[in-house]
Write a protein that holds these residues in place. Structure first.
Motif, PDB file in Angstrom:
ATOM      1  N   GLU A  60      28.091  49.156  35.462  1.00 13.00           N
ATOM      2  CA  GLU A  60      28.955  47.968  35.482  1.00 13.00           C
ATOM      3  C   GLU A  60      30.040  48.109  36.539  1.00 13.00           C
ATOM      4  OE1 GLU A  60      30.511  47.458  31.522  1.00 13.00           O
ATOM      5  OE2 GLU A  60      28.502  47.388  30.659  1.00 13.00           O
ATOM      6  N   ASN A  61      30.624  49.296  36.641  1.00 17.75           N
ATOM      7  CA  ASN A  61      31.665  49.551  37.623  1.00 17.75           C
ATOM      8  C   ASN A  61      31.121  49.407  39.039  1.00 17.75           C
ATOM      9  OD1 ASN A  61      34.435  50.491  38.245  1.00 17.75           O
ATOM     10  ND2 ASN A  61      33.333  52.203  39.159  1.00 17.75           N
ATOM     11  N   CYS A  62      29.909  49.893  39.268  1.00 17.21           N
ATOM     12  CA  CYS A  62      29.282  49.774  40.580  1.00 17.21           C
ATOM     13  C   CYS A  62      29.111  48.296  40.951  1.00 17.21           C
ATOM     14  CB  CYS A  62      27.939  50.492  40.576  1.00 17.21           C
ATOM     15  SG  CYS A  62      27.117  50.503  42.172  1.00 17.21           S
ATOM     16  N   THR A  63      28.605  47.503  40.024  1.00 15.79           N
ATOM     17  CA  THR A  63      28.441  46.068  40.259  1.00 15.79           C
ATOM     18  C   THR A  63      29.783  45.412  40.535  1.00 15.79           C
ATOM     19  OG1 THR A  63      26.498  45.999  38.832  1.00 15.79           O
ATOM     20  CG2 THR A  63      27.634  43.906  39.211  1.00 15.79           C
ATOM     21  N   GLU A  64      30.788  45.788  39.743  1.00 20.40           N
ATOM     22  CA  GLU A  64      32.134  45.253  39.916  1.00 20.40           C
ATOM     23  C   GLU A  64      32.658  45.549  41.320  1.00 20.40           C
ATOM     24  OE1 GLU A  64      35.627  46.758  37.490  1.00 20.40           O
ATOM     25  OE2 GLU A  64      34.689  45.344  36.101  1.00 20.40           O
ATOM     26  N   MET A  65      32.520  46.782  41.750  1.00 19.56           N
ATOM     27  CA  MET A  65      33.029  47.196  43.057  1.00 19.56           C
ATOM     28  C   MET A  65      32.286  46.511  44.193  1.00 19.56           C
ATOM     29  SD  MET A  65      35.500  49.486  42.843  1.00 19.56           S
ATOM     30  CE  MET A  65      36.335  48.509  41.663  1.00 19.56           C
ATOM     31  N   MET A  66      30.980  46.281  44.015  1.00 21.18           N
ATOM     32  CA  MET A  66      30.182  45.668  45.074  1.00 21.18           C
ATOM     33  C   MET A  66      30.389  44.164  45.181  1.00 21.18           C
ATOM     34  SD  MET A  66      26.459  47.564  45.141  1.00 21.18           S
ATOM     35  CE  MET A  66      25.908  46.670  43.707  1.00 21.18           C
ATOM     36  N   SER A  67      30.552  43.494  44.058  1.00 23.02           N
ATOM     37  CA  SER A  67      30.462  42.035  44.137  1.00 23.02           C
ATOM     38  C   SER A  67      31.625  41.248  43.539  1.00 23.02           C
ATOM     39  CB  SER A  67      29.163  41.573  43.468  1.00 23.02           C
ATOM     40  OG  SER A  67      29.144  41.931  42.115  1.00 23.02           O
ATOM     41  N   LYS A  68      32.580  41.905  42.901  1.00 22.66           N
ATOM     42  CA  LYS A  68      33.617  41.122  42.230  1.00 22.66           C
ATOM     43  C   LYS A  68      35.025  41.308  42.785  1.00 22.66           C
ATOM     44  CE  LYS A  68      31.187  40.790  37.836  1.00 22.66           C
ATOM     45  NZ  LYS A  68      31.261  41.015  36.399  1.00 22.66           N
ATOM     46  N   THR A  69      35.244  42.301  43.597  1.00 27.44           N
ATOM     47  CA  THR A  69      36.616  42.618  44.006  1.00 27.44           C
ATOM     48  C   THR A  69      37.249  41.559  44.901  1.00 27.44           C
ATOM     49  OG1 THR A  69      35.778  44.018  45.781  1.00 27.44           O
ATOM     50  CG2 THR A  69      36.386  45.107  43.708  1.00 27.44           C
ATOM     51  N   ALA A  70      36.472  40.636  45.428  1.00 27.06           N
ATOM     52  CA  ALA A  70      37.039  39.544  46.216  1.00 27.06           C
ATOM     53  C   ALA A  70      37.066  38.234  45.432  1.00 27.06           C
ATOM     54  CB  ALA A  70      36.246  39.358  47.513  1.00 27.06           C
ATOM     55  N   ASP A  71      36.555  38.255  44.206  1.00 28.42           N
ATOM     56  CA  ASP A  71      36.504  37.064  43.363  1.00 28.42           C
ATOM     57  C   ASP A  71      37.877  36.807  42.754  1.00 28.42           C
ATOM     58  OD1 ASP A  71      36.148  36.035  40.378  1.00 28.42           O
ATOM     59  OD2 ASP A  71      34.449  35.269  41.548  1.00 28.42           O
ATOM     60  N   GLN A  72      38.413  35.628  42.970  1.00 18.53           N
ATOM     61  CA  GLN A  72      39.774  35.321  42.518  1.00 18.53           C
ATOM     62  C   GLN A  72      39.920  35.345  40.996  1.00 18.53           C
ATOM     63  OE1 GLN A  72      42.487  35.199  44.567  1.00 18.53           O
ATOM     64  NE2 GLN A  72      40.913  35.881  46.001  1.00 18.53           N
ATOM     65  N   SER A  73      38.905  34.893  40.271  1.00 20.58           N
ATOM     66  CA  SER A  73      39.014  34.924  38.805  1.00 20.58           C
ATOM     67  C   SER A  73      38.976  36.373  38.300  1.00 20.58           C
ATOM     68  CB  SER A  73      37.926  34.083  38.150  1.00 20.58           C
ATOM     69  OG  SER A  73      36.648  34.584  38.438  1.00 20.58           O
ATOM     70  N   PHE A  74      38.196  37.213  38.942  1.00 23.26           N
ATOM     71  CA  PHE A  74      38.174  38.636  38.590  1.00 23.26           C
ATOM     72  C   PHE A  74      39.542  39.260  38.853  1.00 23.26           C
ATOM     73  CE2 PHE A  74      37.755  43.033  40.073  1.00 23.26           C
ATOM     74  CZ  PHE A  74      37.210  43.631  38.953  1.00 23.26           C
ATOM     75  N   LEU A  75      40.109  38.978  40.009  1.00 24.46           N
ATOM     76  CA  LEU A  75      41.415  39.538  40.361  1.00 24.46           C
ATOM     77  C   LEU A  75      42.501  39.049  39.400  1.00 24.46           C
ATOM     78  CD1 LEU A  75      41.181  39.291  44.249  1.00 24.46           C
ATOM     79  CD2 LEU A  75      40.926  41.348  42.822  1.00 24.46           C
ATOM     80  N   LEU A  76      42.422  37.783  38.992  1.00 26.97           N
ATOM     81  CA  LEU A  76      43.379  37.254  38.022  1.00 26.97           C
ATOM     82  C   LEU A  76      43.263  38.001  36.694  1.00 26.97           C
ATOM     83  CD1 LEU A  76      45.515  35.143  37.160  1.00 26.97           C
ATOM     84  CD2 LEU A  76      43.595  33.655  36.522  1.00 26.97           C
ATOM     85  N   ARG A  77      42.038  38.234  36.234  1.00 28.39           N
ATOM     86  CA  ARG A  77      41.850  38.974  34.979  1.00 28.39           C
ATOM     87  C   ARG A  77      42.388  40.402  35.099  1.00 28.39           C
ATOM     88  NH1 ARG A  77      37.090  36.185  35.271  1.00 28.39           N
ATOM     89  NH2 ARG A  77      35.900  38.043  35.859  1.00 28.39           N
ATOM     90  N   LYS A  78      42.211  41.033  36.246  1.00 26.16           N
ATOM     91  CA  LYS A  78      42.743  42.388  36.440  1.00 26.16           C
ATOM     92  C   LYS A  78      44.273  42.387  36.406  1.00 26.16           C
ATOM     93  CE  LYS A  78      39.325  45.164  36.612  1.00 26.16           C
ATOM     94  NZ  LYS A  78      39.205  46.145  35.549  1.00 26.16           N
ATOM     95  N   LYS A  79      44.879  41.385  37.009  1.00 24.85           N
ATOM     96  CA  LYS A  79      46.349  41.276  36.952  1.00 24.85           C
ATOM     97  C   LYS A  79      46.810  41.031  35.521  1.00 24.85           C
ATOM     98  CE  LYS A  79      46.970  39.563  41.656  1.00 24.85           C
ATOM     99  NZ  LYS A  79      47.323  38.394  42.484  1.00 24.85           N
ATOM    100  N   ALA A  80      46.095  40.163  34.827  1.00 23.81           N
ATOM    101  CA  ALA A  80      46.446  39.882  33.434  1.00 23.81           C
ATOM    102  C   ALA A  80      46.280  41.127  32.579  1.00 23.81           C
ATOM    103  CB  ALA A  80      45.576  38.747  32.894  1.00 23.81           C
ATOM    104  N   GLU A  81      45.223  41.883  32.819  1.00 22.04           N
ATOM    105  CA  GLU A  81      44.998  43.135  32.092  1.00 22.04           C
ATOM    106  C   GLU A  81      46.191  44.080  32.285  1.00 22.04           C
ATOM    107  OE1 GLU A  81      41.136  45.811  31.823  1.00 22.04           O
ATOM    108  OE2 GLU A  81      42.139  46.058  33.763  1.00 22.04           O
TER     109      GLU A  81
END
Length: 146
Positions: A60-81
């Motif tokens: 899951e972490n590999c997928t996250e690093m490859m395809s989600k780190t530029a996704d704004q909704s992903f980044l928002l969830r990380k900030k909220a976390e």
């Protein structure tokens, strides 16, 4: 697939658990086929869920690093976390923190995986429709965390 170097840590935990089981169930001079079978059975019961969890989270972490780190909704969830972890420190730890600092019986890899899934749902609910982390409803966050 690396995930915070935890594959090696999981291996060290495996050795510790296996050693304790050998000491308990097959002490020196008392090793038998039946005792050996019991050691391996108990070891698998104790450790396989954690090994499976860390392997799954690594992918899951590999997928996250490859395809989600530029996704704004992903980044928002990380900030909220991060906000939740700092605001509700006694009740909310990120999956990252649980995986990296939760060993020694505190938070197993399997528990971190399950809790991480629950946290993902909480973060999804809290961040739905938001444009910025400053819009988080902290009253709703407290209710969802409790």
């Amino acid at each position: 697939v690396p995930f915070f170097g935890q594959g090696m840590n999981c291996g060290f935990e495996d050795v510790s658990v296996f050693s304790a089981l050998l000491t308990e169930l097959a002490p020196p001079g008392q090793l038998s086929p039946a005792a050996t079978a019991t050691v391996f059975q108990r070891f698998e019961e104790a450790r396989k869920p954690n090994a499976d969890a860390i392997a799954d989270m690594a992918l899951e972490n590999c997928t996250e690093m490859m395809s989600k780190t530029a996704d704004q909704s992903f980044l928002l969830r990380k900030k909220a976390e991060n906000v939740l972890e700092n605001t509700f420190a006694a009740k909310f730890r990120s999956r990252y923190a649980m995986v990296c600092y939760g060993g020694a019986g505190n938070v197993t890899y399997r528990a971190a995986q399950v809790l991480g899934e629950q946290q993902a749902k909480i973060l999804g609910d809290l961040c739905a429709g938001l444009g910025d982390v400053d819009q988080l409803d902290m009253t709703q966050a407290a209710a969802l965390i409790d």
